[in-house]
Design a protein around this motif. Structure first.
Motif, PDB file in Angstrom:
ATOM      1  N   ALA A 186       0.845  -1.205   0.000  1.00  0.00           N
ATOM      2  CA  ALA A 186       0.000   0.000   0.000  1.00  0.00           C
ATOM      3  C   ALA A 186       0.878   1.252   0.000  1.00  0.00           C
ATOM      4  O   ALA A 186       1.881   1.312   0.705  1.00  0.00           O
ATOM      5  CB  ALA A 186      -0.908  -0.013   1.227  1.00  0.00           C
ATOM      6  N   GLU A 187       0.451   2.244  -0.764  1.00  0.00           N
ATOM      7  CA  GLU A 187       1.308   3.427  -0.950  1.00  0.00           C
ATOM      8  C   GLU A 187       1.371   4.348   0.272  1.00  0.00           C
ATOM      9  O   GLU A 187       2.296   5.131   0.401  1.00  0.00           O
ATOM     10  CB  GLU A 187       0.871   4.225  -2.186  1.00  0.00           C
ATOM     11  CG  GLU A 187      -0.572   4.679  -2.206  1.00  0.00           C
ATOM     12  CD  GLU A 187      -1.478   3.702  -2.948  1.00  0.00           C
ATOM     13  OE1 GLU A 187      -1.355   2.478  -2.697  1.00  0.00           O
ATOM     14  OE2 GLU A 187      -2.315   4.144  -3.758  1.00  0.00           O
ATOM     15  N   GLU A 218      -3.575   2.756  -8.706  1.00  0.00           N
ATOM     16  CA  GLU A 218      -4.145   2.866 -10.061  1.00  0.00           C
ATOM     17  C   GLU A 218      -3.074   2.738 -11.143  1.00  0.00           C
ATOM     18  O   GLU A 218      -3.393   2.591 -12.320  1.00  0.00           O
ATOM     19  CB  GLU A 218      -4.878   4.205 -10.235  1.00  0.00           C
ATOM     20  CG  GLU A 218      -6.165   4.346  -9.432  1.00  0.00           C
ATOM     21  CD  GLU A 218      -5.941   4.652  -7.956  1.00  0.00           C
ATOM     22  OE1 GLU A 218      -4.752   4.756  -7.536  1.00  0.00           O
ATOM     23  OE2 GLU A 218      -6.925   4.755  -7.214  1.00  0.00           O
TER      24      GLU A 218
HETATM   25  P1  NAD Z   1      -7.700   0.057  -1.272  1.00  0.00           P
HETATM   26  O1  NAD Z   1      -8.623  -0.825  -1.996  1.00  0.00           O
HETATM   27  O2  NAD Z   1      -7.749   1.513  -1.500  1.00  0.00           O
HETATM   28  O3  NAD Z   1      -6.179  -0.350  -1.562  1.00  0.00           O
HETATM   29  C1  NAD Z   1      -5.690  -1.651  -1.344  1.00  0.00           C
HETATM   30  C2  NAD Z   1      -4.515  -1.897  -2.272  1.00  0.00           C
HETATM   31  O4  NAD Z   1      -4.988  -1.888  -3.609  1.00  0.00           O
HETATM   32  C3  NAD Z   1      -3.421  -0.831  -2.194  1.00  0.00           C
HETATM   33  O5  NAD Z   1      -2.153  -1.453  -2.320  1.00  0.00           O
HETATM   34  C4  NAD Z   1      -3.712   0.021  -3.410  1.00  0.00           C
HETATM   35  O6  NAD Z   1      -2.572   0.678  -3.898  1.00  0.00           O
HETATM   36  C5  NAD Z   1      -4.184  -1.032  -4.397  1.00  0.00           C
HETATM   37  N1  NAD Z   1      -4.997  -0.518  -5.512  1.00  0.00           N
HETATM   38  C6  NAD Z   1      -5.800   0.563  -5.539  1.00  0.00           C
HETATM   39  N2  NAD Z   1      -6.344   0.701  -6.770  1.00  0.00           N
HETATM   40  C7  NAD Z   1      -5.886  -0.315  -7.530  1.00  0.00           C
HETATM   41  C8  NAD Z   1      -6.087  -0.719  -8.877  1.00  0.00           C
HETATM   42  N3  NAD Z   1      -6.860  -0.033  -9.709  1.00  0.00           N
HETATM   43  N4  NAD Z   1      -5.470  -1.826  -9.301  1.00  0.00           N
HETATM   44  C9  NAD Z   1      -4.679  -2.543  -8.477  1.00  0.00           C
HETATM   45  N5  NAD Z   1      -4.426  -2.204  -7.195  1.00  0.00           N
HETATM   46  C10 NAD Z   1      -5.026  -1.098  -6.723  1.00  0.00           C
HETATM   47  O7  NAD Z   1      -7.900  -0.285   0.263  1.00  0.00           O
HETATM   48  P2  NAD Z   1      -7.199   0.393   1.523  1.00  0.00           P
HETATM   49  O8  NAD Z   1      -7.872   1.698   1.775  1.00  0.00           O
HETATM   50  O9  NAD Z   1      -5.715   0.352   1.352  1.00  0.00           O
HETATM   51  O10 NAD Z   1      -7.554  -0.649   2.665  1.00  0.00           O
HETATM   52  C11 NAD Z   1      -8.685  -0.567   3.458  1.00  0.00           C
HETATM   53  C12 NAD Z   1      -9.698  -1.601   3.044  1.00  0.00           C
HETATM   54  O11 NAD Z   1      -9.128  -2.901   3.113  1.00  0.00           O
HETATM   55  C13 NAD Z   1     -10.912  -1.636   3.937  1.00  0.00           C
HETATM   56  O12 NAD Z   1     -12.068  -1.722   3.166  1.00  0.00           O
HETATM   57  C14 NAD Z   1     -10.720  -2.913   4.741  1.00  0.00           C
HETATM   58  O13 NAD Z   1     -11.886  -3.507   5.245  1.00  0.00           O
HETATM   59  C15 NAD Z   1     -10.037  -3.785   3.753  1.00  0.00           C
HETATM   60  N6  NAD Z   1      -9.339  -4.872   4.424  1.00  0.00           N
HETATM   61  C16 NAD Z   1      -9.862  -6.132   4.312  1.00  0.00           C
HETATM   62  C17 NAD Z   1      -9.254  -7.188   4.975  1.00  0.00           C
HETATM   63  C18 NAD Z   1      -9.811  -8.584   4.853  1.00  0.00           C
HETATM   64  O14 NAD Z   1      -9.072  -9.518   5.104  1.00  0.00           O
HETATM   65  N7  NAD Z   1     -11.058  -8.770   4.474  1.00  0.00           N
HETATM   66  C19 NAD Z   1      -8.111  -6.968   5.730  1.00  0.00           C
HETATM   67  C20 NAD Z   1      -7.614  -5.673   5.826  1.00  0.00           C
HETATM   68  C21 NAD Z   1      -8.241  -4.634   5.159  1.00  0.00           C
END
Ligand code: NAD
Length: 497
Positions: A186-187, A218
């Motif tokens: 994560a960034e 993204e």
């Molecule tokens: P996020 O979806 O914004 O980002 C998660 C990851 O996805 C980051 O590394 C981000 O850079 C990447 N990402 C974003 N856009 C992308 C794209 N278009 N293509 C590929 N990768 C992309 O989530 P967040 O804000 O970092 O995390 C919080 C969320 O994570 C909450 O909703 C939380 O509930 C969830 N979470 C779920 C669990 C689980 O096991 N169910 C565990 C921890 C967190």
């Protein structure tokens, strides 16, 4: 003596780089992004901002390393994983210090996450040597057996809430199963991932087996999702991003594991041990700053004890120690990023209009800067309220009363999420009934989230797809091939004879 508000860990890097093919690397075009800590909200470092060219190089390195790594015996890979666990354990202090500084998690809880990360490696080392493969005998006529093979180059994409631990949660089973991989951390929290290169090198993980590309979701994440040589993606993050990744993966028919958001209910019946339930509710929603996918963020309380329970919940929330993440006595630290903080504060404002604020709702006194919020409790929250329906991912809890089992289940199921649920009752038969009726991937009866690593983890509805944990994780990172062997005569209809 009061702690400085944002003590900088000694030896903090000012540049966080990719790790590709066993070497540190900058982005092809030299792009970087700023990384800040959540107490000062001032940049302390830059990180390499990966793009398609960097992901391409990382995938190529993982592909080149695949044959050798996947060809090792399970015991050999397990030995490497055990050494990774040792190397993580040896860095517990440093890991906790960096994680807490970068993410705002209280240091005591960051320490627990570091230990859990080591345990993930130790555990998957055990799993892979213990796991057998299936075989099916059909009388004397046929034997069928399943061969589990590593699925290829895996793409791992992780969120910021417990960064290093969630990375370990995917790295360990992917490596155990024999995959090579590219990780996109994560960034907002790239700092602790900077320890993987020295940990993996010390443990003897060959170059190219693990590749790390930092960057904006993204751009860097998207490039990984779209890469044709990455047949499987393990994603943990928000539901919206998960859904987007699923759409993008359709053409490539990629295997997906999706661990997404939650809005988990805690159902407290009047016959429960209310002291124990209160401890569990407070810890379950305010630990890890409330930035926890399995947080019990909706507390449903049976009406005869609702007023008393809500009052006690508010009193306890008022006493939770909010403070600098580096202070060992801190229970709630600083939320990860000003953007996220603003989002959580917006929900607090929405909540004020939708329900009755009984605790928190504002910045704590004595902490004029940094992303701090007093643990916040809303009471009498209607089921259609946004703070009842939407994941806030901060130290905010919504309480509501119910009358009887049927309404408890109805309210518990009244959101689009279905990750975890918690039930408090002294009637175990009722506990089982509720567990059966609640639409969620996981249920805890008379407990908060305490999970043995062998058990499946995951959600239903908008909380995800698939299960991780134990053999489920190994299954995800493997392809199963079935081999059918005829032992007797093949009785073939003689077409054209
Ligand atoms: P996020 O979806 O914004 O980002 C998660 C990851 O996805 C980051 O590394 C981000 O850079 C990447 N990402 C974003 N856009 C992308 C794209 N278009 N293509 C590929 N990768 C992309 O989530 P967040 O804000 O970092 O995390 C919080 C969320 O994570 C909450 O909703 C939380 O509930 C969830 N979470 C779920 C669990 C689980 O096991 N169910 C565990 C921890 C967190």
């Amino acid at each position: 003596m009061p702690l400085p508000s944002s003590p900088r860990p000694a030896g903090l890097p000012d540049r966080i780089r990719h790790w590709i093919g066993g070497a540190h690397a900058d982005s092809a075009g030299g792009a970087v992004f700023d990384v800040a800590d959540p107490v000062s909200n001032a940049p302390y470092a830059v990180a390499a901002a990966g793009g398609p060219a960097d992901v391409d190089r990382a995938v190529a390195a993982a592909k080149a390393a695949f044959t050798a790594w996947s060809g090792l015996g399970n015991r050999e890979r397990a030995n490497v994983l055990t050494r990774v666990a040792d190397a993580v354990e040896a860095r517990e202090d440093r890991l906790a210090e960096l994680e807490s500084f970068d993410s705002g998690l209280p240091i005591a809880q960051a320490r627990g996450q570091a230990r859990r990360a080591a345990e993930n490696f130790r555990y998957f080392a055990d799993v892979i040597v213990a796991l057998g493969e299936e075989s099916y005998r059909v009388g004397d006529q046929q034997i069928n057996y399943v061969v589990r093979t590593p699925a290829g180059v895996a793409g791992l994409i992780t969120p910021w809430n417990t960064p290093f631990m969630l990375e370990s949660w995917k790295l360990a089973p992917a490596l155990a199963a024999g995959c090579t991989l590219v990780l996109k951390p994560a960034e907002w929290t790239p700092l602790s991932a900077g320890l993987w290169p020295e940990i993996l090198t010390e443990a003897g993980v060959p170059a190219g087996v693990v590749n790390i590309v930092h960057g904006i979701g993204e751009v860097a994440g998207q490039a990984l999702v779209d890469h044709p040589d990455v047949p499987l993606l393990s994603f943990t993050g928000s539901t919206d991003t998960g859904r987007h990744i699923m759409r993008c993966s359709a053409d490539g028919l990629k295997a997906l594991s999706m661990e997404l958001g939650g809005k988990s209910p805690v159902v407290v019946f009047a016959d429960a041990d209310l002291d124990a339930a209160l401890d569990s509710v407070v810890f379950g929603v305010f630990s890890l700053n409330g930035e926890r996918c399995t947080a019990g963020s909706r507390v449903l309380v049976e009406r005869p004890v609702y007023e008393e329970f809500t009052r006690r919940l508010a009193e306890r929330a008022d006493k939770v120690r909010v403070g600098p993440p580096a202070d060992p006595s801190t229970e709630v630290g600083a939320l990860v990023h000003p953007e996220h903080y603003a989002r959580v504060m917006d929900y607090v404002d929405i909540g004020r209009r939708e329900a009755r604020l009984v605790a928190g709702g504002e910045r704590p006194g004595g902490l004029p800067a940094g992303n701090y919020l007093r643990p916040t409790v809303f009471a009498d929250v209607p089921r259609d309220a946004r703070i009842f329906q939407e994941e806030i991912f901060g130290p905010v809890v919504a309480a509501a009363p119910f009358d009887g089992e049927a309404e408890a289940v109805e309210l518990a199921n009244a959101t689009r999420y279905g990750l975890a649920a918690y039930v408090w009752t002294s009637d175990l038969r009722r506990g089982h009934r509720i567990a059966a009726a609640v639409a969620s991937g996981m249920v805890w009866i008379n407990s908060h989230n305490v999970r043995d690593l062998r058990t499946p983890f995951g959600g239903v509805k908008d909380s995800g797809l698939g299960r991780e944990g134990g053999a489920h994780s190994i299954d995800f990172f493997s392809e199963s091939k079935i081999v059918h062997v005829m032992l007797g005569e093949a009785r073939t209809p003689r077409f054209g004879a």
